[in-house]
Design a protein around this motif. Structure first.
Motif, PDB file in Angstrom:
ATOM      1  N   THR A 169       0.811  -1.216   0.000  1.00 57.18           N
ATOM      2  CA  THR A 169       0.000   0.000   0.000  1.00 57.18           C
ATOM      3  C   THR A 169       0.842   1.262   0.000  1.00 57.18           C
ATOM      4  OG1 THR A 169      -0.095  -0.058   2.423  1.00 57.18           O
ATOM      5  CG2 THR A 169      -1.863  -1.170   1.200  1.00 57.18           C
ATOM      6  N   GLN A 170       2.165   1.106   0.227  1.00 54.61           N
ATOM      7  CA  GLN A 170       3.048   2.260   0.256  1.00 54.61           C
ATOM      8  C   GLN A 170       4.385   1.891  -0.379  1.00 54.61           C
ATOM      9  OE1 GLN A 170       3.666   3.893   4.123  1.00 54.61           O
ATOM     10  NE2 GLN A 170       5.027   5.544   3.422  1.00 54.61           N
ATOM     11  N   ILE A 171       4.841   2.743  -1.286  1.00 56.86           N
ATOM     12  CA  ILE A 171       6.093   2.504  -2.011  1.00 56.86           C
ATOM     13  C   ILE A 171       6.965   3.738  -1.870  1.00 56.86           C
ATOM     14  CG2 ILE A 171       7.131   1.947  -4.234  1.00 56.86           C
ATOM     15  CD1 ILE A 171       4.384   0.779  -5.031  1.00 56.86           C
ATOM     16  N   GLU A 172       8.225   3.514  -1.573  1.00 60.47           N
ATOM     17  CA  GLU A 172       9.169   4.618  -1.388  1.00 60.47           C
ATOM     18  C   GLU A 172      10.292   4.490  -2.407  1.00 60.47           C
ATOM     19  OE1 GLU A 172      11.988   6.671   2.071  1.00 60.47           O
ATOM     20  OE2 GLU A 172      10.714   4.951   2.517  1.00 60.47           O
ATOM     21  N   LEU A 173      10.508   5.548  -3.162  1.00 62.96           N
ATOM     22  CA  LEU A 173      11.548   5.600  -4.184  1.00 62.96           C
ATOM     23  C   LEU A 173      12.628   6.558  -3.695  1.00 62.96           C
ATOM     24  CD1 LEU A 173      12.357   4.694  -7.071  1.00 62.96           C
ATOM     25  CD2 LEU A 173      11.126   6.684  -7.933  1.00 62.96           C
TER      26      LEU A 173
END
Length: 467
Positions: free
Chosen positions: A350-354
């Motif tokens: 539900t959460q993606i960090e780039l």
């Protein structure tokens, strides 16, 4: 040296064995006088016996007590411990009473030793000095204190001789032999590893022994055949994929004219799936980064554009890193790789960090982290294989892909940018895709194509690469 390296392994071993014999002979010839010179036990024993005999003769010829004292003083200056034997004293301990004619023989017998005796004395302690009483005449006698030779006097020359003549030459020759024979094999194995890891067009170098050169030539022939087969397979699949587009287009047009809405929806969905499958297969076999040149771009702007495009579609993607960072890469291919990774992560998280970081050597580090269930070590290896599709029951209600997202991204990073691609565990849970791109060395087009106001077009294609 060059001819020796190119000779057969059998001939190399024969030449090196002959060289060993010559080397051992030369070392022995030059070290024997040094090893068995003044440290030779018999020489020391004989020298002491001769000096003791001379002192005995001078003492016997002395006509007065003063002359006898002078003889004893000269013996002391020579390092020989000799005293008068008091008349009436008893012989005790290890003292031997000998006649003048037996002096030399008894000294050599008492001082005689072997390597085994020296080792035993070395382990048990230094030997005690022996005394020997020599009759000068009926009223006079001398007491000789025999010298104590160190136990190492026998052991050290033997050890030194073995080291200098056998161990050290064999060690040096073994190191040289192993380097001479195995160095071409080591470089050959490294070249084979490079070819197996990426599509390196550099052939195997035919150098070293004749067997290795023959093997290199055979592998070059096999490598050319495999590359020809791969190229032929790619051409066939590309042709088939291209030809499939026409009937798929006709099917789509006919399905859209269907009078049944539900049937039309199902047919269009299947046609879209087939079209996407053909496009993904073609992208995988053609290598998306092959036809693109390296360009200097603002890689931070590139990552922010990808994150923004996904956010606009309702996927929670955040960017963390510098606002501007110039880097030479293939922007279109890198955009596709990141898009595949984020799209794949969005199916399970539900959460993606780039994130983006600059390396000291001029390269960059890119991390795509999610809060999903993560992957086991076994699945981490499998999801990088093409067409691997995991259990779809774990998906979050989205349609799966064809198992090519991660392989395509990995190929863009490793083949297209000579970088590193790894799957790591996130803390406390989730998956981290670690991308390390080295500094580019070579010609590239000038200017930046991804500065604000001129973003790279976003391309996102559905994938399904992990459970």
């Amino acid at each position: 040296m060059k001819n020796l390296r190119r000779a057969s392994i059998q001939k190399q071993i024969l030449i090196l064995a002959t060289f060993l014999v010559i080397l051992v002979s030369l070392v022995a010839m030059f070290t024997e006088p040094f090893i068995y010179g003044r440290n030779e036990r018999d020489f020391q024993s004989g020298l002491f016996a001769g000096q003791a005999e001379i002192i005995l003769d001078r003492f016997r010829a002395a006509a007065s007590t003063q002359e006898e004292d002078a003889v004893l003083d000269s013996a002391a200056r020579l390092g020989i411990n000799v005293e008068r034997f008091a008349p009436g004293s008893r012989v005790v301990g290890q003292e031997k009473v000998v006649s003048p004619s037996e002096l030399v023989r008894h000294i050599k017998e008492l001082l005689a030793s072997s390597l085994a005796t020296s080792v035993r004395r070395l382990l048990t302690g230094e030997p005690k000095s022996n005394s020997m009483v020599v009759k000068v005449d009926a009223r006079r006698a001398l007491i000789y204190q025999l010298p104590v030779f160190p136990a190492m006097l026998w052991l050290a020359p033997a050890v030194a001789s073995g080291l200098l003549k056998i161990v050290i030459p064999l060690l040096l020759l073994g190191i040289f032999s192993s380097w001479l024979i195995t160095d071409p094999l080591t470089r050959f194995a490294a070249a084979a590893k490079r070819v197996s890891m990426d599509d390196n067009d550099e052939p195997f170098q035919a150098e070293g022994a004749s067997e290795i050169r023959s093997l290199a030539e055979s592998l070059n022939v096999m490598r050319d055949r495999i590359q020809s087969m791969v190229e032929y397979r790619t051409k066939v699949l590309s042709a088939v994929g291209h030809d499939l587009r026409t009937p798929l287009t006709r099917l789509r047009m006919r399905a859209e004219r269907s009078a049944e809405p539900e049937l039309r929806r199902l047919m269009l969905a299947d046609i879209a799936t087939l079209t996407s499958m053909v496009d993904e297969c073609l992208a995988y076999f053609r290598d998306p980064s092959a036809g693109e040149d390296f360009r200097k771009v603002d890689v931070s702007s590139l990552l922010q554009t990808v994150a923004t495009d996904f956010s606009d579609t309702g996927i929670n993607v955040t960017y963390e890193g510098p606002r501007r960072l110039a880097y030479v890469c293939k922007p279109q291919a890198l955009t596709r790789a990141l898009s595949n990774l984020i799209d794949n992560a969005s199916r399970y998280a539900t959460q993606i960090e780039l994130t983006l970081q600059h390396r000291d050597d001029g390269g960059v580090q890119i991390r795509v982290a999610d809060n999903g269930p993560g992957l086991t070590d076994e699945l981490k290896a499998k999801v990088l294989e093409p067409f691997f599709k995991a259990d779809e029951s774990r998906q979050i209600g989205r349609k799966g892909g064809f198992g090519l997202g991660l392989p395509i991204a990995k190929g863009i990073v490793i083949k297209g940018h000579k970088g590193e691609f790894a799957l790591l565990d996130a803390d406390p849970s989730g998956l981290v895709v670690a991308i390390d791109l080295p500094a580019f060395e070579g010609p590239h087009t000038g200017g930046s194509d991804t500065l604000p106001g001129k973003p790279i077009p976003f391309v996102r294609e559905p994938q399904n690469d992990r459970p």
